[in-house]
Design a protein around this motif. Structure first.
Motif, PDB file in Angstrom:
ATOM      1  N   LEU A  49       0.828  -1.215   0.000  1.00  0.00           N
ATOM      2  CA  LEU A  49       0.000   0.000   0.000  1.00  0.00           C
ATOM      3  C   LEU A  49       0.860   1.262   0.000  1.00  0.00           C
ATOM      4  O   LEU A  49       0.567   2.232  -0.705  1.00  0.00           O
ATOM      5  CB  LEU A  49      -0.933  -0.002   1.210  1.00  0.00           C
ATOM      6  CG  LEU A  49      -2.046  -1.061   1.199  1.00  0.00           C
ATOM      7  CD1 LEU A  49      -2.796  -1.054   2.537  1.00  0.00           C
ATOM      8  CD2 LEU A  49      -3.019  -0.833   0.050  1.00  0.00           C
ATOM      9  N   SER A  50       1.938   1.235   0.790  1.00  0.00           N
ATOM     10  CA  SER A  50       2.754   2.449   0.912  1.00  0.00           C
ATOM     11  C   SER A  50       3.428   2.807  -0.400  1.00  0.00           C
ATOM     12  O   SER A  50       3.778   3.950  -0.643  1.00  0.00           O
ATOM     13  CB  SER A  50       3.805   2.274   2.008  1.00  0.00           C
ATOM     14  OG  SER A  50       4.716   1.268   1.634  1.00  0.00           O
ATOM     15  N   ARG A  51       3.621   1.811  -1.274  1.00  0.00           N
ATOM     16  CA  ARG A  51       4.334   2.068  -2.528  1.00  0.00           C
ATOM     17  C   ARG A  51       3.418   2.351  -3.719  1.00  0.00           C
ATOM     18  O   ARG A  51       3.908   2.588  -4.820  1.00  0.00           O
ATOM     19  CB  ARG A  51       5.261   0.895  -2.834  1.00  0.00           C
ATOM     20  CG  ARG A  51       6.489   0.903  -1.939  1.00  0.00           C
ATOM     21  CD  ARG A  51       7.338  -0.316  -2.141  1.00  0.00           C
ATOM     22  NE  ARG A  51       8.640  -0.138  -1.506  1.00  0.00           N
ATOM     23  CZ  ARG A  51       8.859  -0.233  -0.210  1.00  0.00           C
ATOM     24  NH1 ARG A  51       7.853  -0.521   0.607  1.00  0.00           N
ATOM     25  NH2 ARG A  51      10.068  -0.042   0.298  1.00  0.00           N
ATOM     26  N   GLU A  73      -5.986   2.132   7.441  1.00  0.00           N
ATOM     27  CA  GLU A  73      -6.226   3.275   8.328  1.00  0.00           C
ATOM     28  C   GLU A  73      -5.000   4.183   8.428  1.00  0.00           C
ATOM     29  O   GLU A  73      -5.119   5.378   8.668  1.00  0.00           O
ATOM     30  CB  GLU A  73      -6.640   2.778   9.715  1.00  0.00           C
ATOM     31  CG  GLU A  73      -8.099   2.323   9.735  1.00  0.00           C
ATOM     32  CD  GLU A  73      -8.476   1.560  11.009  1.00  0.00           C
ATOM     33  OE1 GLU A  73      -9.680   1.352  11.208  1.00  0.00           O
ATOM     34  OE2 GLU A  73      -7.575   1.194  11.782  1.00  0.00           O
ATOM     35  N   ALA A  74      -3.814   3.581   8.253  1.00  0.00           N
ATOM     36  CA  ALA A  74      -2.573   4.360   8.375  1.00  0.00           C
ATOM     37  C   ALA A  74      -2.347   5.284   7.174  1.00  0.00           C
ATOM     38  O   ALA A  74      -1.488   6.162   7.218  1.00  0.00           O
ATOM     39  CB  ALA A  74      -1.392   3.404   8.523  1.00  0.00           C
ATOM     40  N   PHE A  75      -3.108   5.048   6.100  1.00  0.00           N
ATOM     41  CA  PHE A  75      -2.891   5.844   4.885  1.00  0.00           C
ATOM     42  C   PHE A  75      -4.027   6.836   4.693  1.00  0.00           C
ATOM     43  O   PHE A  75      -5.142   6.612   5.117  1.00  0.00           O
ATOM     44  CB  PHE A  75      -2.787   4.918   3.662  1.00  0.00           C
ATOM     45  CG  PHE A  75      -1.644   3.967   3.762  1.00  0.00           C
ATOM     46  CD1 PHE A  75      -0.349   4.353   3.445  1.00  0.00           C
ATOM     47  CD2 PHE A  75      -1.850   2.673   4.226  1.00  0.00           C
ATOM     48  CE1 PHE A  75       0.707   3.482   3.563  1.00  0.00           C
ATOM     49  CE2 PHE A  75      -0.797   1.791   4.346  1.00  0.00           C
ATOM     50  CZ  PHE A  75       0.485   2.194   4.020  1.00  0.00           C
ATOM     51  N   ARG A 150       6.483  -4.862  -3.284  1.00  0.00           N
ATOM     52  CA  ARG A 150       6.816  -3.649  -4.042  1.00  0.00           C
ATOM     53  C   ARG A 150       6.379  -3.791  -5.505  1.00  0.00           C
ATOM     54  O   ARG A 150       5.790  -2.894  -6.094  1.00  0.00           O
ATOM     55  CB  ARG A 150       8.331  -3.421  -3.981  1.00  0.00           C
ATOM     56  CG  ARG A 150       8.759  -2.230  -4.761  1.00  0.00           C
ATOM     57  CD  ARG A 150      10.177  -1.835  -4.561  1.00  0.00           C
ATOM     58  NE  ARG A 150      11.033  -2.875  -3.986  1.00  0.00           N
ATOM     59  CZ  ARG A 150      12.243  -2.650  -3.548  1.00  0.00           C
ATOM     60  NH1 ARG A 150      12.726  -1.439  -3.543  1.00  0.00           N
ATOM     61  NH2 ARG A 150      12.984  -3.619  -3.073  1.00  0.00           N
ATOM     62  N   ALA A 151       6.660  -4.977  -6.063  1.00  0.00           N
ATOM     63  CA  ALA A 151       6.262  -5.230  -7.447  1.00  0.00           C
ATOM     64  C   ALA A 151       4.736  -5.209  -7.568  1.00  0.00           C
ATOM     65  O   ALA A 151       4.190  -4.748  -8.581  1.00  0.00           O
ATOM     66  CB  ALA A 151       6.812  -6.568  -7.925  1.00  0.00           C
ATOM     67  N   MET A 155       2.246  -3.014 -10.030  1.00  0.00           N
ATOM     68  CA  MET A 155       1.193  -3.596 -10.874  1.00  0.00           C
ATOM     69  C   MET A 155      -0.125  -2.836 -10.695  1.00  0.00           C
ATOM     70  O   MET A 155      -0.868  -2.649 -11.663  1.00  0.00           O
ATOM     71  CB  MET A 155       0.991  -5.070 -10.522  1.00  0.00           C
ATOM     72  CG  MET A 155       2.146  -5.948 -10.970  1.00  0.00           C
ATOM     73  SD  MET A 155       1.961  -7.644 -10.427  1.00  0.00           S
ATOM     74  CE  MET A 155       0.731  -8.219 -11.574  1.00  0.00           C
ATOM     75  N   VAL A 156      -0.389  -2.410  -9.477  1.00  0.00           N
ATOM     76  CA  VAL A 156      -1.602  -1.622  -9.231  1.00  0.00           C
ATOM     77  C   VAL A 156      -1.515  -0.319 -10.032  1.00  0.00           C
ATOM     78  O   VAL A 156      -2.464   0.075 -10.723  1.00  0.00           O
ATOM     79  CB  VAL A 156      -1.782  -1.334  -7.723  1.00  0.00           C
ATOM     80  CG1 VAL A 156      -2.973  -0.393  -7.492  1.00  0.00           C
ATOM     81  CG2 VAL A 156      -1.964  -2.626  -6.942  1.00  0.00           C
TER      82      VAL A 156
END
Lengths: 368, 340
Positions: A49-51, A73-75, A150-151, A155-156
């Motif tokens: 999610l962070s990437r 929730e952290a994002f 990360r990959a 892709m997202v």
């Protein structure tokens, strides 16, 4: 217009790895908990999610609680919780929520888990919408998975940018057989994924059992054993090449587990992380011998999660011996690591010499 | 189905040599009861030295450059680590595996297939024999540039052999460096750009340090090959035409494949490295009479090497590929329907 993206996390996937259980299907999950296993999916999900760079272009639908909600929730992202789950989650929750998300118009489904989770997702949605699979299971044989969290994020982003989709395999292996050292895999179905091939995990190839391959493994074994130091603890990873090394030493080998030898004698069988760290108390000089498993190219992070970041760090990059037949190496783009610790992964990246025969090495790039 | 298969699997040039070269070979046929005349061999050696811009004393002839590479590995691997790249010209890999007492392969990783020069330099801490095909077969990439060659041969303990089988297409050569770089050698062939694959004429341009290997290496060439090669070197214009036609066709095929969204590497040779998602593509093409090289023993699945043929042959390959792809995609969709 924003893309509607779903997120489902299997909170127990991958927990069997560090305690040597080879999966968390069924009742094994409880055994993993008793052995002190920690969840691994939160970190993987968070890493993915962070990437994701296209967060602003996404409307997120998430499964409740530890199946998704807790991690987003952290994002700073707007999200809608879909469905409800009890204290203990199950495969049925995954299937039900995935189907509901598709009915609610999700265009891409991100899920974190292992082969079992992929199987559940396939049961629920088939080819209705594409998925991005974040690898978090103990045993990941399906090519549907991205090579790393990360990959998966990339892709997202590619999906949001409008890339087309392609089919990838969902495989599963019989966990009971896996625990009994038998590798029984089968094709279960196909899921659609954003078409970014270099980020996918190549489908696990069946081990080459030709005579030349057996001979190559014997050659490798002869050289590795000849080079062994009697004062060093050797941790032998899973796979048939390591089995050949054990045979050369005339010690038994757990095909899919980690065994330890010292001074030509077996000092540990089917070890989990705790068992390995216990041996470190007794033996100061250590080496890990590993081979890329099947067609994936992973030397750490797939099928041998007992080699945790702590174990690998305490052994040191310079004491990692990689072995593999030339034929197998030729079929790989590169070697890969996905230990779950990005800093360690980056440390392991670069070139490593792989012993491919008697006094024969191949310098191969390690990527993460 | 075509009567004769279209051969795009051996990196041959599709155009036959000019009539005068064929007639010269026929003259050689009339002398088949005799070994080649040393004077004729000397003449060919002189012509090749002139063509390559080197002194004649550096040139050694052979029926095929693979034999020379094998000889070099056999002679100089004793007491030396042999370093090759992977993938590489297959006979080099085979000879290295057979003769080297210590062998290190430097893996060229897709999709870039670059040679990491720092990695190579790190390996040169002991006496080494380094063999690099430049351009590389099967990627078609130039792996070494002049500066890299200078750096590698700086250490006199290192012997460097550069296989320049496709030099005429790439235009990159280090032959001119051999006269003052004793530890450098270049292998070449007349099989490709000269349209003489069937004649099998190879040669090495070797620095002084390689002298031992070839002081007693004396190859009698077949009379027709020898005559054809001499005549060919007297008519180098056709070689330039060959190269121009092949390069134009190569770029045309590359463009079309790119437009079809096929992954194809840029090449400096007379072949293209193609990556496809269609399983068993080599067999599927063979079934419609088109031969390409299966690289599944050297590279991850899906890579094939396609030699550049005539315009007509290349069109047949492209049309065949499109047809196979459509059939494959339709089949896949049908399977999806069945599973659903």
């Amino acid at each position: 217009m924003k893309n509607i993206v779903g997120l489902i996390v299997n909170p127990v996937a991958g927990m069997g790895g560090s305690v040597g259980l080879k999966g968390t299907d069924g009742e094994t999950y409880k055994k993993a908990l008793e052995l002190g296993a920690q969840p691994v999916t939160p970190r993987r999900t968070n890493d993915c999610l962070s990437r994701i760079e296209s967060k602003d272009d996404i409307t997120l639908f998430v499964a409740p609680g530890k199946m998704g909600e807790e991690y987003v929730e952290a994002f700073d992202m707007l999200f809608t919780v879909i469905g409800a789950v009890g204290e203990e989650t199950s495969a049925e929750d995954t299937k039900r929520i995935a189907a509901e998300m598709v009915n609610r118009g999700v265009e891409l489904l991100i899920f974190a888990g292992g082969d079992g989770t992929a199987r559940d997702i396939y049961d629920a949605i088939d080819s209705k919408v594409p998925v991005v699979a974040v690898p978090s299971g103990v045993k990941i044989f399906s090519s549907v998975f991205a090579v790393s969290a990360r990959a998966a994020a990339e892709m997202v982003d590619a999906f949001v940018e409008g890339t087309d989709v392609t089919e990838e395999e969902v495989l599963d292996i019989d966990e009971e057989a896996f625990r009994e050292d038998r590798l029984a895999s089968r094709l279960y179905g196909y899921l659609l994924v954003p078409n970014v091939r270099r980020f996918l995990q190549p489908g696990k190839a069946a081990s080459n059992v030709s005579v030349s391959s057996i001979e190559s493994k014997k050659e490798i074994a002869a050289y590795v054993v000849e080079e062994m130091d009697q004062e060093t603890l050797y941790l032998l990873g899973p796979g048939t090449t390591l089995e050949a090394i054990a045979a050369e030493m005339e010690v038994p080998k757990t095909l899919l587990g980690i065994d330890a030898v010292f001074g030509g004698e077996l000092v540990g069988t089917d070890l989990n992380e705790k068992g390995i760290l216990g041996l470190f108390e007794r033996y100061g000089k250590r080496k890990i011998i590993v081979t890329p498993i099947g067609g994936n190219g992973f030397i750490f992070g797939r099928g041998s999660k007992q080699f945790t970041p702590e174990v690998i760090e305490r052994v040191g990059r310079e004491n990692i011996v990689v072995v593999g037949t030339r034929d197998k190496l030729n079929r790989l783009d590169c070697l890969r690591v996905d230990t779950g610790d990005f800093e360690l992964d980056e440390l392991l990246c670069g070139y490593m010499e792989v012993t491919v025969g008697y006094k024969e090495g191949m310098m191969v790039k390690v990527r993460c | 189905m075509l009567k004769e298969p279209i051969k795009l699997n051996m990196n041959e040039v599709p155009y036959p040599p000019p009539q005068e070269v064929i007639e010269a070979a026929q003259k050689g046929l009339a002398k088949l009861n005799r070994y080649a005349d040393p004077e004729d061999l000397g003449r060919l050696r002189g012509l090749l030295a002139g063509y390559s811009g080197v002194l004649e004393e550096h040139v050694v002839l052979s029926p095929g450059s693979d034999i020379l590479l094998r000889e070099v590995i056999h002679t100089f691997s004793k007491g030396r680590k042999v370093i090759i790249v992977s993938p590489s010209f297959f006979p080099t890999v085979q000879a290295a595996k057979q003769f080297a007492t210590k062998l290190v392969s430097l893996r060229l990783s897709p999709p870039e297939f670059d040679l990491d020069l720092d990695l190579l330099m790190d390996e040169l801490k002991e006496a080494c024999l380094v063999i690099v095909d430049n351009p590389n077969n099967p990627t078609g990439k130039i792996l070494l540039h002049r500066q890299a060659v200078e750096a590698i041969i700086e250490s006199t303990d290192t012997l460097l052999v550069v296989d320049e089988a496709y030099y005429e297409f790439s235009g990159v050569t280090f032959a001119d460096m051999v006269h003052d770089r004793p530890n450098l050698a270049v292998t070449r062939t007349m099989d490709k750009a000269f349209s003489l694959a069937g004649a099998r004429i190879g040669y090495i341009i070797a620095g002084e340090a390689f002298g031992d290997a070839f002081s007693s290496f004396y190859a009698f060439l077949p009379q027709p090959s020898l005559y054809a090669a001499i005549e060919a070197l007297n008519h180098p214009d056709y070689v330039r035409r060959n190269v121009q036609r092949v390069v134009e066709e190569r770029e045309r095929v590359w463009r079309i494949l790119n437009e079809l969204a096929v992954h194809v590497c840029q090449s400096t040779t007379n072949f293209l490295l193609v990556k496809t998602e269609i399983p068993d593509i080599v067999k599927r093409l063979r079934d419609i009479g088109i031969l390409v090289l299966d690289l599944s023993n050297q590279l991850p699945s899906g890579f094939v090497r396609v030699s550049i043929g005539t315009g007509e042959e290349n069109n047949a390959f492209i049309a065949g590929y499109i047809k196979i792809r459509e059939a494959y995609l339709n089949g896949t969709q049908m399977n999806v329907g069945l599973r659903g």
